[in-house]
Write an enzyme that holds these catalytic residues in place. Structure first.
Site, PDB file in Angstrom:
ATOM      1  N   GLU A 175       7.270  -9.443   8.879  1.00  0.00           N
ATOM      2  CA  GLU A 175       6.783  -8.431  10.510  1.00  0.00           C
ATOM      3  C   GLU A 175       6.152 -10.328  10.890  1.00  0.00           C
ATOM      4  OE1 GLU A 175       3.081  -6.439  10.451  1.00  0.00           O
ATOM      5  OE2 GLU A 175       4.623  -4.970   9.627  1.00  0.00           O
TER       6      GLU A 175
ATOM      7  N   LEU B 261      -3.749   8.978  -1.747  1.00  0.00           N
ATOM      8  CA  LEU B 261      -5.433   9.660  -0.636  1.00  0.00           C
ATOM      9  C   LEU B 261      -6.651   8.836  -0.824  1.00  0.00           C
ATOM     10  CD1 LEU B 261      -5.072  12.721   0.637  1.00  0.00           C
ATOM     11  CD2 LEU B 261      -6.011  13.151  -0.826  1.00  0.00           C
ATOM     12  N   GLY B 262      -6.380   8.154  -0.474  1.00  0.00           N
ATOM     13  CA  GLY B 262      -7.114   6.997   0.058  1.00  0.00           C
ATOM     14  C   GLY B 262      -8.432   7.047   0.603  1.00  0.00           C
ATOM     15  N   ARG B 263      -9.503   6.300   1.418  1.00  0.00           N
ATOM     16  CA  ARG B 263     -10.152   7.141   2.879  1.00  0.00           C
ATOM     17  C   ARG B 263      -9.545   7.279   4.017  1.00  0.00           C
ATOM     18  NH1 ARG B 263     -13.621   2.233   0.404  1.00  0.00           N
ATOM     19  NH2 ARG B 263     -11.100   0.975   0.577  1.00  0.00           N
ATOM     20  N   ILE B 264      -8.275   6.375   4.753  1.00  0.00           N
ATOM     21  CA  ILE B 264      -7.668   6.234   5.017  1.00  0.00           C
ATOM     22  C   ILE B 264      -6.518   7.872   5.423  1.00  0.00           C
ATOM     23  CG2 ILE B 264      -6.342   5.703   7.404  1.00  0.00           C
ATOM     24  CD1 ILE B 264      -6.610   2.691   6.399  1.00  0.00           C
TER      25      ILE B 264
ATOM     26  N   HIS C 225       2.512  -3.250  14.419  1.00  0.00           N
ATOM     27  CA  HIS C 225       1.489  -2.824  13.408  1.00  0.00           C
ATOM     28  C   HIS C 225       0.349  -2.792  13.955  1.00  0.00           C
ATOM     29  CE1 HIS C 225      -0.294  -4.843   9.270  1.00  0.00           C
ATOM     30  NE2 HIS C 225      -0.931  -3.458   9.922  1.00  0.00           N
TER      31      HIS C 225
ATOM     32  N   ARG D  21       1.623  -0.848   4.601  1.00  0.00           N
ATOM     33  CA  ARG D  21       2.308  -1.836   3.945  1.00  0.00           C
ATOM     34  C   ARG D  21       3.733  -1.953   4.477  1.00  0.00           C
ATOM     35  NH1 ARG D  21      -1.709  -3.926   5.887  1.00  0.00           N
ATOM     36  NH2 ARG D  21      -2.565  -5.215   5.156  1.00  0.00           N
TER      37      ARG D  21
ATOM     38  N   ARG E  78      -2.924   7.589  -7.733  1.00  0.00           N
ATOM     39  CA  ARG E  78      -2.962   7.243  -8.672  1.00  0.00           C
ATOM     40  C   ARG E  78      -3.587   8.022 -10.051  1.00  0.00           C
ATOM     41  NH1 ARG E  78      -4.777   1.299  -8.077  1.00  0.00           N
ATOM     42  NH2 ARG E  78      -6.566   3.003  -6.378  1.00  0.00           N
ATOM     43  N   SER E  79      -4.075   8.975  -9.455  1.00  0.00           N
ATOM     44  CA  SER E  79      -4.793  10.634 -10.708  1.00  0.00           C
ATOM     45  C   SER E  79      -5.469  11.639  -9.372  1.00  0.00           C
ATOM     46  CB  SER E  79      -5.931   9.476 -11.123  1.00  0.00           C
ATOM     47  OG  SER E  79      -7.047   9.337 -10.363  1.00  0.00           O
TER      48      SER E  79
ATOM     49  N   ASP F 184       4.680   1.568  11.264  1.00  0.00           N
ATOM     50  CA  ASP F 184       4.087   0.838  12.132  1.00  0.00           C
ATOM     51  C   ASP F 184       4.029  -0.987  11.337  1.00  0.00           C
ATOM     52  OD1 ASP F 184       1.556  -0.306  14.172  1.00  0.00           O
ATOM     53  OD2 ASP F 184       0.560   0.137  12.810  1.00  0.00           O
TER      54      ASP F 184
HETATM   55  C1  8YV Z   1      -4.610  -5.956  10.720  1.00  0.00           C
HETATM   56  C2  8YV Z   1      -4.197  -4.124   8.595  1.00  0.00           C
HETATM   57  O1  8YV Z   1      -3.107  -5.754  11.108  1.00  0.00           O
HETATM   58  O2  8YV Z   1      -6.570  -3.571   7.882  1.00  0.00           O
HETATM   59  C3  8YV Z   1      -5.050  -4.015   7.573  1.00  0.00           C
HETATM   60  O3  8YV Z   1      -5.101  -3.738   6.832  1.00  0.00           O
HETATM   61  O4  8YV Z   1      -2.911  -4.317   8.919  1.00  0.00           O
HETATM   62  C4  8YV Z   1      -4.435  -3.982   9.847  1.00  0.00           C
HETATM   63  O5  8YV Z   1      -5.988  -3.745  10.680  1.00  0.00           O
HETATM   64  C5  8YV Z   1      -5.302  -6.822  10.559  1.00  0.00           C
HETATM   65  O6  8YV Z   1      -5.449  -6.761   9.144  1.00  0.00           O
HETATM   66  C6  8YV Z   1      -5.978  -7.132  11.034  1.00  0.00           C
HETATM   67  O7  8YV Z   1      -6.629  -8.110  10.929  1.00  0.00           O
END
Ligand code: 8YV
Length: 316
Positions: free
Chosen positions: A261, A152-155, A279, A232, A175-176, A256
């Site tokens: 990859e 639960l970070g920023r994204i 991705h 990832r 983590r916490s 994604d």
């Molecule tokens: C992109 C990403 O694939 O921000 C990341 O960590 O995986 C993606 O946004 C990539 O970094 C574009 O350069």
């Protein structure tokens, strides 16, 4: 003063490469394409630039005695050997925040796609099956379902914000526990998976999260559960996921990112309960521009004697 030499280690889009070329003397992947020429310029290189999936290993840094800074155009920097950078006093920067909305949007898009079977529905209409077979089988409702967020970070928080608007309940593992957020904390991914309908993975990659989503976690998610990965590929055991999707251990997945990859396990291509994307979480013109601007600004700040704007946490 002459422009600093920069090694670009990925294949950057023009919106990143062009401003780099304006400000620096750029060597594009010379270490791969022309090792002899690289050996000649290596002592001059003061900066490395790359994308979120770039590898900047201790071995590469070892060939660059004048290296001062690594600028990643991406929020993830799991390919950078940060321990070595810290040891050498090399600054590492990334591009957080500017892509939060975009990756969160895709996470919700994948959830809807896999639950409502939007790609299959498109095919159903295009191939005339609507006319010949009538309505499609009923899909799965997403609004009001239980969402679990791994990381639960920023994204992760941007995903939660959107899911709240869908009337979903929100639980997470991190983590916490985050006392300032009104969501239910679970100590690990397995406990979280057992409590939700959609499990969304948005935790950093790297050794600490390798195969965090394994066969056990998928078993806990269960036959009505969906897995979404916008983090990832390394976080999910892809072979275990294929097995779970084939056997109906989980209902479906929206992916994604992949372990290798751009080569997802081909078994995924044959499955009807999975939606695949290349991705592309941050891949809009608007967001990639913002990321490139920030990655270039970090380099410019450093080479004009200013502190960089967005160092990775280990360097701040
Ligand atoms: C992109 C990403 O694939 O921000 C990341 O960590 O995986 C993606 O946004 C990539 O970094 C574009 O350069």
């Amino acid at each position: 003063m002459s422009r600093p030499h920069i090694l670009v280690v990925s294949k950057p889009p023009p919106l990143f490469l062009e401003p780099l070329k304006d400000a620096f003397i750029v060597h594009e992947r010379l270490q791969e394409t022309d090792p002899e020429a690289f050996a000649k310029v290596a002592p001059l290189i003061r900066g490395v630039a790359g994308g979120g999936e770039s590898t900047v290993s201790a071995a590469l840094m070892g060939q660059l005695p004048a290296l001062e800074m690594v600028s990643i155009m991406g929020v993830g920097y799991d390919g950078v050997d940060v321990a070595m950078a810290l040891k050498r006093g090399i600054m590492v920067t990334h591009t957080p925040n500017v892509l939060n909305d975009e990756v969160a949007d895709l996470a919700l898009g994948l959830m809807l796609s896999v639950a409502r079977r939007i790609p299959q529905a498109d095919q159903y209409v295009r191939t005339g099956r609507w006319g010949s077979e009538g309505a499609m089988p009923l899909a799965r409702k997403m609004s009001g379902a239980r969402l679990g967020i791994v990381g639960l970070g920023r994204i992760g928080q941007a995903i939660a914000d959107r899911a709240v608007a869908f009337g979903m309940s929100i639980a997470y593992t991190a983590r916490s526990a985050k006392a300032d957020l009104p969501y239910s904390f679970y100590p690990d991914a397995k406990a979280l998976a057992a409590a939700v309908d959609f499990l969304v993975v948005i935790t950093p990659g790297g050794a600490g999260t390798f195969h965090m989503i394994n066969a056990d976690v998928l078993q806990a998610l269960g036959p009505q559960g969906y897995l979404i990965n916008v983090a990832r590929g390394s976080v999910v055991d892809e072979a275990a996921l294929v097995d779970a999707l084939q056997k109906g251990v989980i209902a479906g997945a929206g992916l994604d990112v992949f372990e290798k990859e751009p080569y997802p396990l081909e078994a995924l291509f044959k499955l009807d309960n999975v939606v695949l994307a290349p991705h592309m979480g941050s891949a809009t013109a608007q967001t990639r521009q913002a990321m490139a601007d920030l990655a270039v600004a970090n380099l410019q700040a450093h080479f004009s004697g200013q502190p960089p704007i967005s160092p990775v946490p280990e360097c701040s």
